[in-house]
Design a protein around this motif. Structure first.
Motif, PDB file in Angstrom:
ATOM      1  N   LYS A 213       1.919 141.653  22.033  1.00 24.77           N
ATOM      2  CA  LYS A 213       3.293 141.076  21.467  1.00 24.77           C
ATOM      3  C   LYS A 213       3.630 140.033  22.501  1.00 24.77           C
ATOM      4  N   ARG A 214       2.573 139.054  22.749  1.00 24.34           N
ATOM      5  CA  ARG A 214       3.153 137.834  23.366  1.00 24.34           C
ATOM      6  C   ARG A 214       1.973 136.846  23.038  1.00 24.34           C
ATOM      7  N   VAL A 215       2.125 135.715  23.437  1.00 25.69           N
ATOM      8  CA  VAL A 215       0.875 134.717  23.497  1.00 25.69           C
ATOM      9  C   VAL A 215       0.138 134.754  24.875  1.00 25.69           C
ATOM     10  N   GLY A 216      -0.896 134.210  24.732  1.00 27.61           N
ATOM     11  CA  GLY A 216      -1.479 134.172  26.227  1.00 27.61           C
ATOM     12  C   GLY A 216      -1.310 132.649  26.873  1.00 27.61           C
ATOM     13  N   GLN A 217      -1.522 132.505  28.164  1.00 31.88           N
ATOM     14  CA  GLN A 217      -0.802 131.308  28.842  1.00 31.88           C
ATOM     15  C   GLN A 217      -2.644 130.602  28.971  1.00 31.88           C
ATOM     16  N   PRO A 218      -2.429 129.237  28.886  1.00 30.82           N
ATOM     17  CA  PRO A 218      -3.633 128.528  29.220  1.00 30.82           C
ATOM     18  C   PRO A 218      -4.354 128.951  30.926  1.00 30.82           C
ATOM     19  N   GLU A 219      -3.371 129.052  31.659  1.00 33.93           N
ATOM     20  CA  GLU A 219      -3.344 129.535  32.880  1.00 33.93           C
ATOM     21  C   GLU A 219      -4.247 130.757  33.181  1.00 33.93           C
ATOM     22  N   GLU A 220      -3.817 131.790  32.259  1.00 36.39           N
ATOM     23  CA  GLU A 220      -4.680 132.979  32.165  1.00 36.39           C
ATOM     24  C   GLU A 220      -6.241 132.814  31.719  1.00 36.39           C
ATOM     25  N   LEU A 221      -6.478 131.791  30.807  1.00 38.28           N
ATOM     26  CA  LEU A 221      -7.754 131.427  30.592  1.00 38.28           C
ATOM     27  C   LEU A 221      -8.542 130.624  31.538  1.00 38.28           C
ATOM     28  N   ALA A 222      -7.624 129.760  32.299  1.00 40.30           N
ATOM     29  CA  ALA A 222      -8.400 128.934  33.256  1.00 40.30           C
ATOM     30  C   ALA A 222      -8.800 129.917  34.588  1.00 40.30           C
ATOM     31  N   ALA A 223      -7.894 130.789  34.870  1.00 44.43           N
ATOM     32  CA  ALA A 223      -8.243 131.884  35.976  1.00 44.43           C
ATOM     33  C   ALA A 223      -9.659 132.779  35.620  1.00 44.43           C
ATOM     34  N   MET A 224      -9.924 132.743  34.261  1.00 48.89           N
ATOM     35  CA  MET A 224     -11.352 133.331  33.919  1.00 48.89           C
ATOM     36  C   MET A 224     -12.235 132.613  34.032  1.00 48.89           C
ATOM     37  N   VAL A 225     -12.136 131.421  33.716  1.00 48.08           N
ATOM     38  CA  VAL A 225     -13.056 130.272  33.837  1.00 48.08           C
ATOM     39  C   VAL A 225     -13.561 130.252  35.370  1.00 48.08           C
ATOM     40  N   ALA A 226     -12.325 130.143  36.364  1.00 48.36           N
ATOM     41  CA  ALA A 226     -12.602 129.809  37.634  1.00 48.36           C
ATOM     42  C   ALA A 226     -13.461 131.059  38.191  1.00 48.36           C
ATOM     43  N   PHE A 227     -13.335 132.293  37.757  1.00 51.27           N
ATOM     44  CA  PHE A 227     -14.060 133.426  38.240  1.00 51.27           C
ATOM     45  C   PHE A 227     -15.584 133.294  37.739  1.00 51.27           C
ATOM     46  N   LEU A 228     -15.659 132.896  36.388  1.00 50.09           N
ATOM     47  CA  LEU A 228     -17.075 132.800  35.870  1.00 50.09           C
ATOM     48  C   LEU A 228     -17.782 131.597  36.459  1.00 50.09           C
ATOM     49  N   ALA A 229     -17.149 130.543  37.191  1.00 51.19           N
ATOM     50  CA  ALA A 229     -17.732 129.484  37.650  1.00 51.19           C
ATOM     51  C   ALA A 229     -18.063 129.661  39.194  1.00 51.19           C
ATOM     52  N   SER A 230     -17.312 130.906  39.656  1.00 48.27           N
ATOM     53  CA  SER A 230     -17.514 131.069  40.974  1.00 48.27           C
ATOM     54  C   SER A 230     -18.780 131.902  41.590  1.00 48.27           C
ATOM     55  N   VAL A 231     -19.075 131.855  42.788  1.00 49.26           N
ATOM     56  CA  VAL A 231     -20.050 132.725  43.473  1.00 49.26           C
ATOM     57  C   VAL A 231     -20.107 134.198  43.091  1.00 49.26           C
ATOM     58  N   HIS A 232     -18.698 134.560  42.655  1.00 46.12           N
ATOM     59  CA  HIS A 232     -18.697 136.152  42.483  1.00 46.12           C
ATOM     60  C   HIS A 232     -19.176 136.797  41.258  1.00 46.12           C
ATOM     61  N   SER A 233     -19.454 135.592  40.088  1.00 43.70           N
ATOM     62  CA  SER A 233     -19.896 136.261  38.971  1.00 43.70           C
ATOM     63  C   SER A 233     -21.317 136.063  38.998  1.00 43.70           C
ATOM     64  N   GLY A 234     -22.367 136.107  40.073  1.00 46.42           N
ATOM     65  CA  GLY A 234     -23.782 135.607  40.004  1.00 46.42           C
ATOM     66  C   GLY A 234     -24.512 136.604  39.150  1.00 46.42           C
ATOM     67  N   PHE A 235     -23.930 137.806  39.133  1.00 45.61           N
ATOM     68  CA  PHE A 235     -25.188 138.776  38.252  1.00 45.61           C
ATOM     69  C   PHE A 235     -24.462 139.113  36.747  1.00 45.61           C
ATOM     70  N   MET A 236     -23.728 138.194  36.510  1.00 47.50           N
ATOM     71  CA  MET A 236     -23.321 138.227  34.809  1.00 47.50           C
ATOM     72  C   MET A 236     -23.968 137.016  34.202  1.00 47.50           C
ATOM     73  N   THR A 237     -24.779 137.174  33.075  1.00 44.70           N
ATOM     74  CA  THR A 237     -25.182 136.251  32.486  1.00 44.70           C
ATOM     75  C   THR A 237     -25.268 136.647  30.883  1.00 44.70           C
ATOM     76  N   GLY A 238     -24.905 135.664  29.965  1.00 41.91           N
ATOM     77  CA  GLY A 238     -25.069 136.082  28.584  1.00 41.91           C
ATOM     78  C   GLY A 238     -23.630 136.734  28.020  1.00 41.91           C
ATOM     79  N   GLU A 239     -22.728 136.643  28.907  1.00 38.01           N
ATOM     80  CA  GLU A 239     -21.516 137.694  28.384  1.00 38.01           C
ATOM     81  C   GLU A 239     -20.623 136.682  27.695  1.00 38.01           C
ATOM     82  N   ASN A 240     -19.846 137.241  26.746  1.00 38.29           N
ATOM     83  CA  ASN A 240     -18.680 136.632  26.088  1.00 38.29           C
ATOM     84  C   ASN A 240     -17.435 137.610  26.220  1.00 38.29           C
ATOM     85  N   LEU A 241     -16.563 137.198  27.126  1.00 36.26           N
ATOM     86  CA  LEU A 241     -15.230 137.885  27.532  1.00 36.26           C
ATOM     87  C   LEU A 241     -14.115 137.733  26.507  1.00 36.26           C
TER      88      LEU A 241
END
Ligand SMILES: NC(=O)c1ccc[n+]([C@@H]2O[C@H](COP(=O)([O-])OP(=O)(O)OC[C@H]3O[C@@H](n4cnc5c(N)ncnc54)[C@H](OP(=O)(O)O)[C@@H]3O)[C@@H](O)[C@H]2O)c1
Length: 252
Positions: A213-241
C-alpha cells in the motif's frame, strides 16, 4: 558495507533523470566513476556537474539515442577510450504513452517505437558494451526490466512483449559469460515513483494493487542496483529480482 567497487566506472543508460539518475547518485556515493548516456545534452551536462560537485567522482557523458546504431557505436568508442568501464546499467526508455490494451494498439508507429527503444536499443547496447567488460576480466551487467514480464499488467503489452525479449537476451548472455567474471542480472520493478511515472499512471489506482500500500522510491531500486553491481553479488547471474511491494503474485 564496502561494495568493493570504488574507483571502477559504470556506464548508466538513461542516467540523466528518474531511476537512472538515482542509480548514478547511489553509485557515485560508493565512489564509482560514471559515464552517462541519454539524448538531451544540456540535461546531461547539468547532471554530471551536480554529481561531480556532490560526490567528487569522475563523470563523463555521451549524448545519443539508444535506437541509433551509430550513436551506440560512438558510446562504445568513448567507453573504449576511457578504458575503465566495468559496470553496465541498462535502463531503457519508457513505452509509448498513453498505455493501452493489446487490441487497442492499432498504430504500427507505436509498435515500432516500443520495439526500437526497448528491445532493439537494449540489444545494440549489450552487443557493443558487454565485450568490453569481458575483456577487462570482471564486470557487472544490471538491467532494469519490468514486473510485467513476470505477471503481465493491464495495458502494458508494449512493455511486456519487448522486455520479455530483453530478459531472454540477458539469460543467454548470463549463461555464455558465466565463466568470464561478468555477471548479468536484472531488476523487475513496478510502481516505483519517478517524475515521469507520475505523469503516466493514476497513483491511487496503482497503490491499490500493491500489498504494501505504498509506492517504491527510486533510492530503493538504486540500492538493489548497487548490490548487483558490487563484488558481493559475484555468485549470482541470470537472476531477475522483483521490486514491487509484493505485487507480482508468482511463486518464484
Ligand atoms: N518506475 C517503475 O515502477 C517502472 C516499472 C517498470 C519499468 N520501468 C522502466 O524503467 C525505465 C526508467 O523509468 P523512468 O521513470 O526513470 O524514466 P524517465 O524518467 O523517462 O527517464 C528515462 C531516461 O532515459 C533517457 N532516454 C529516454 N529516451 C532515450 C533514448 N531514446 N535514448 C537514450 N536515452 C533515452 C532520458 O533522457 P533523455 O530524454 O534526455 O534521452 C532519461 O535519462 C523505463 O523504461 C520504465 O518504463 C519503471
Amino acid at each position: 558495507m564496502d561494495l568493493g567497487i570504488a574507483g571502477k566506472r559504470a556506464l548508466v543508460i538513461g542516467g540523466s533523470q528518474g531511476l537512472g539518475l538515482s542509480v548514478c547518485e547511489r553509485l557515485a556515493q560508493e565512489g564509482v566513476n560514471l559515464l552517462i548516456f541519454a539524448r538531451d545534452a544540456a540535461r546531461l551536462a547539468a547532471t554530471a556537474e551536480s554529481l561531480r560537485a556532490a560526490h567528487g567522482v569522475s563523470v563523463e557523458v555521451c549524448s545519443g539515442d539508444i535506437t541509433s546504431a551509430a550513436d551506440v557505436d560512438r558510446l562504445g568508442a568513448q567507453s573504449e577510450a576511457l578504458g575503465d568501464v566495468q559496470i553496465l546499467v541498462l535502463n531503457t526508455p519508457r513505452p509509448p504513452s498513453p498505455m493501452r490494451d493489446f487490441l487497442d494498439e492499432t498504430e504500427q508507429d507505436r509498435w515500432d517505437q516500443a520495439y526500437q527503444q526497448q528491445l532493439h536499443g537494449a540489444l545494440l547496447i549489450l552487443r557493443r558494451i558487454t565485450p568490453l567488460l569481458v575483456a577487462s576480466g570482471w564486470g557487472r551487467v544490471v538491467a532494469i526490466t519490468s514486473a510485467s514480464i513476470k505477471q503481465p499488467m493491464v495495458r502494458h503489452a508494449l512493455s511486456t512483449i519487448f522486455r520479455a525479449g530483453v530478459q531472454a537476451a540477458l539469460k543467454h548472455l548470463a549463461l555464455e559469460l558465466a565463466h568470464t567474471g561478468v555477471t548479468v542480472n536484472a531488476i523487475a520493478p513496478a510502481t516505483v515513483i519517478t517524475p515521469t511515472f507520475s505523469t503516466f499512471h493514476n497513483l491511487e489506482e496503482r497503490i491499490k494493487a500493491v500489498p504494501m500500500k505504498r509506492v517504491g522510491q527510486p533510492e530503493e531500486l538504486a540500492a538493489m542496483v548497487a548490490f548487483l553491481a558490487s563484488v558481493h553479488s559475484g555468485f549470482m547471474t541470470g537472476e531477475n529480482l522483483q521490486l514491487d511491494g509484493g505485487q507480482t503474485r508468482a511463486l518464484v
